[in-house]
Design an enzyme around this catalytic site. Structure first.
Site, PDB file in Angstrom:
ATOM      1  N   ASP A   1       8.209  21.093  -8.670  1.00 24.35           N
ATOM      2  CA  ASP A   1       9.281  20.654  -9.571  1.00 24.35           C
ATOM      3  C   ASP A   1      10.140  21.818 -10.064  1.00 24.35           C
ATOM      4  OD1 ASP A   1      10.720  18.864 -11.092  1.00 24.35           O
ATOM      5  OD2 ASP A   1       9.328  18.923 -12.782  1.00 24.35           O
TER       6      ASP A   1
ATOM      7  N   GLU B   1      -8.377  18.741 -12.582  1.00 22.50           N
ATOM      8  CA  GLU B   1      -7.926  19.666 -13.620  1.00 22.50           C
ATOM      9  C   GLU B   1      -6.427  19.897 -13.441  1.00 22.50           C
ATOM     10  OE1 GLU B   1      -9.786  20.941 -16.094  1.00 22.50           O
ATOM     11  OE2 GLU B   1     -11.485  19.783 -15.332  1.00 22.50           O
TER      12      GLU B   1
ATOM     13  N   ASN C   1      13.497  22.546  -8.826  1.00 24.41           N
ATOM     14  CA  ASN C   1      14.523  23.058  -7.900  1.00 24.41           C
ATOM     15  C   ASN C   1      15.935  22.863  -8.473  1.00 24.41           C
ATOM     16  OD1 ASN C   1      12.406  23.429  -6.169  1.00 24.41           O
ATOM     17  ND2 ASN C   1      12.913  21.742  -4.805  1.00 24.41           N
TER      18      ASN C   1
ATOM     19  N   ARG D   1      22.562  21.530  -6.412  1.00 22.48           N
ATOM     20  CA  ARG D   1      21.120  21.244  -6.410  1.00 22.48           C
ATOM     21  C   ARG D   1      20.476  21.525  -5.052  1.00 22.48           C
ATOM     22  NH1 ARG D   1      18.921  18.310 -10.476  1.00 22.48           N
ATOM     23  NH2 ARG D   1      17.455  17.369  -9.030  1.00 22.48           N
TER      24      ARG D   1
ATOM     25  N   ASN E   1      12.563   8.982  -5.455  1.00 17.49           N
ATOM     26  CA  ASN E   1      13.616   9.991  -5.235  1.00 17.49           C
ATOM     27  C   ASN E   1      14.832   9.457  -4.468  1.00 17.49           C
ATOM     28  OD1 ASN E   1      11.367  12.865  -4.956  1.00 17.49           O
ATOM     29  ND2 ASN E   1      12.514  12.122  -6.714  1.00 17.49           N
TER      30      ASN E   1
HETATM   31  C1  FPP Z   1      11.678  18.261  -7.527  1.00 21.11           C
HETATM   32  O1  FPP Z   1      12.537  19.141  -8.242  1.00 21.11           O
HETATM   33  C2  FPP Z   1      11.746  18.576  -6.114  1.00 21.11           C
HETATM   34  C3  FPP Z   1      12.045  17.693  -5.106  1.00 21.11           C
HETATM   35  C4  FPP Z   1      12.324  16.266  -5.359  1.00 21.11           C
HETATM   36  C5  FPP Z   1      12.130  18.146  -3.711  1.00 21.11           C
HETATM   37  C6  FPP Z   1      10.979  19.046  -3.284  1.00 21.11           C
HETATM   38  C7  FPP Z   1      11.255  19.534  -1.917  1.00 21.11           C
HETATM   39  C8  FPP Z   1      11.108  20.797  -1.516  1.00 21.11           C
HETATM   40  C9  FPP Z   1      10.588  21.885  -2.369  1.00 21.11           C
HETATM   41  C10 FPP Z   1      11.401  21.120  -0.091  1.00 21.11           C
HETATM   42  C11 FPP Z   1      10.090  21.236   0.624  1.00 21.11           C
HETATM   43  C12 FPP Z   1      10.272  21.088   2.042  1.00 21.11           C
HETATM   44  C13 FPP Z   1       9.315  20.618   2.877  1.00 21.11           C
HETATM   45  C14 FPP Z   1       9.544  20.582   4.318  1.00 21.11           C
HETATM   46  C15 FPP Z   1       8.039  20.068   2.378  1.00 21.11           C
HETATM   47  P1  FPP Z   1      13.821  18.538  -8.978  1.00 21.11           P
HETATM   48  O2  FPP Z   1      14.930  18.494  -8.026  1.00 21.11           O
HETATM   49  O3  FPP Z   1      13.466  17.223  -9.592  1.00 21.11           O
HETATM   50  O4  FPP Z   1      14.063  19.621 -10.073  1.00 21.11           O
HETATM   51  P2  FPP Z   1      14.665  19.377 -11.530  1.00 21.11           P
HETATM   52  O5  FPP Z   1      13.624  18.609 -12.310  1.00 21.11           O
HETATM   53  O6  FPP Z   1      14.857  20.757 -12.041  1.00 21.11           O
HETATM   54  O7  FPP Z   1      15.954  18.621 -11.361  1.00 21.11           O
END
Ligand code: FPP
Length: 250
Positions: A30, A217, A32, A43, A78
Site C-alpha cells: 500500500d 501477527e 503507491n 499515480r 480495485n
Molecule cells: C495500493 O496502493 C497498491 C495497488 C492497488 C497496486 C499494487 C501493485 C503493485 C505494487 C505492482 C506490483 C506488480 C506486480 C507484477 C505484482 P494505493 O494505490 O492504494 O496507494 P494509496 O493508498 O497511497 O493511494
C-alpha cells in the site's frame, strides 16, 4: 513458524536475522498513490516504483529462506479506480509477467496467482497460466500474487464448491470442518500466514486473507510501499520474532 536464522549474505556473520522466521509472509503493498502524489507525479508512477519494490522484496524473502510470500497486487474492489489507473496497472502486470517474473527462475521461485483470473484479458490470463506452469516444478519459495483477489469472494467460492460436493453426494454436511473449508480456498495446501505486513501506516485488512489470518501477527510500517526496503523487512521480521503467539491459549 520456522527456525532459520540465516546470515543475510554469505560470510556476513555480524548481521544475523532473527532465529525465528515466519514460514508464510503476506504483504499489502500500500501507498503507491501517496508516494506519487508527494512528488507531483501521476499515480501510475507510484505503481511503477511499487513494482520495483515488489521485485526487490520478493527476491530478498526468497534469499533469506521465507517459504511462502503472498503479495496483494490488485483487489476485487480495485476495478472501481479510474479507467486510466486500472489500464496502467494492467500494462504493468503484463510487462512483469512477460519479463520480470522469468527473472525469478534463477531464484527457483514458484509463481502462483490467487484470485479470479477470469476478470483479466485473455492475454493476461494466458501469461498467468504460463508463469504458473513454467515454475510449478521449482522447489524454492512459493510466491502467491493476489490479483483480482478478495477474501469474501474467495470464501463464497469455497462455499459454492462445498455445496456442489454435498449435492453430488461426495460430502456430508457433518464432514465440513475447517480443514475442508481451507482446502477450497485459493491457498489450499499452504500454511496460514504467520505475519502480514502493511506499509503506509493504514490499520486495515482490506479484504485480504480473512479466513487464513485468524491468528496472523500484524506489523504496520510507517513507510509507503515504494520506499520500503530490505531493512524495513528486517525490522518487521525482528518485531515478529518478539511476538508471543498464543493461538487463544495462555
Ligand atoms: C495500493 O496502493 C497498491 C495497488 C492497488 C497496486 C499494487 C501493485 C503493485 C505494487 C505492482 C506490483 C506488480 C506486480 C507484477 C505484482 P494505493 O494505490 O492504494 O496507494 P494509496 O493508498 O497511497 O493511494
Amino acid at each position: 513458524m520456522a527456525l532459520f536464522g540465516k546470515s543475510k549474505k554469505p560470510g556476513d556473520t555480524t548481521s544475523q536475522l532473527p532465529q525465528i522466521l515466519p514460514e508464510h509472509v503476506g504483504i499489502i503493498m500500500d501507498g503507491n498513490g501517496r508516494w506519487a502524489k508527494k512528488r507531483g507525479l501521476p499515480r501510475k508512477a507510484g505503481h511503477r516504483e511499487g513494482a520495483k519494490t515488489f521485485r526487490t522484496i520478493t527476491r530478498y524473502c526468497s534469499d533469506i529462506g521465507i517459504r511462502y510470500l503472498t503479495v496483494y497486487a490488485f483487489s476485487t474492489e480495485n476495478w472501481k479506480r479510474p479507467e486510466d489507473e486500472v489500464g496502467s496497472l494492467m500494462r504493468l502486470f503484463k510487462s512483469y509477467l512477460e519479463e520480470a517474473l522469468s527473472d525469478f527462475k534463477d531464484d527457483d521461485i514458484v509463481v502462483r496467482f490467487i484470485g479470479d483470473k477470469s476478470g483479466f484479458s485473455p492475454e493476461l490470463q494466458a501469461l498467468m497460466t504460463e508463469n504458473e506452469e513454467s515454475s510449478a516444478d521449482r522447489d524454492g519459495m512459493v510466491l502467491n500474487i493476489a490479483m483480482n483477489y478478495g477474501s469474501r469472494d474467495e470464501m463464497l467460492r469455497a462455499v459454492r464448491g462445498i455445496c456442489a460436493e454435498v449435492q453430488q453426494g461426495n460430502l456430508s454436511p457433518e464432514q465440513i470442518d475447517e480443514k475442508v473449508f481451507s482446502a477450497h480456498l485459493y491457498t489450499a495446501g499452504q500454511p496460514d500466514p504467520d505475519l502480514i505486513i502493511r506499509p503506509s501506516g493504514e490499520y486495515r485488512i482490506s479484504n485480504f486473507m480473512l479466513w487464513q489470518a485468524a491468528y496472523t501477527e500484524f506489523v504496520i510500517m510507517n513507510k509507503l510501499w515504494p520506499d520500503f526496503t530490505t531493512d524495513d523487512m528486517d525490522e518487521a521480521l525482528q518485531i515478529y520474532s518478539q511476538r508471543n503467539r498464543r493461538y487463544g491459549g495462555v
